[in-house]
Design a protein around this motif. Structure first.
Motif: not given
Length: 104
Positions: A55-60
């Protein structure tokens, strides 16, 4: 006739030696199955931390180009890592699976 070795056998589809060998192969295969996720350490604390990370960081965090779908352990569980949020980072499937159990 035995369906495996083609020897004449009056009853069933396999002769006794072939049936025994098939049973041994099935037993070996059953012994070498992967343990469940829960048995490998992916418990409720991991599920909650994974949801917070994604939820906090959507990218790899590894390639920065694909959407994160998994939470990667920085120090793998098999090497003494934990499911704490400080030990997880977002990762796409290909990046996470290619790392194996190596430490970041």
């Amino acid at each position: 006739m035995c369906s495996r070795c083609k020897r004449l056998y009056p009853l069933g589809s396999r002769c006794e030696p072939c049936a025994s060998a098939a049973a041994r192969r099935r037993e070996q295969k059953r012994k070498h199955t992967r343990p469940s996720a829960w048995a490998r350490g992916y418990d409720s604390s991991y599920i909650k931390a994974r949801a917070a990370i994604l939820a906090a960081q959507p990218l790899c965090a590894l390639c920065n180009s694909r959407p994160a779908t998994t939470a990667d352990h920085i120090v793998p569980l098999s090497r003494g890592g934990t499911n704490d949020i400080e030990n997880l980072r977002p990762a796409c499937g290909p990046c996470n699976f290619s790392r194996g159990n190596r430490t970041a």
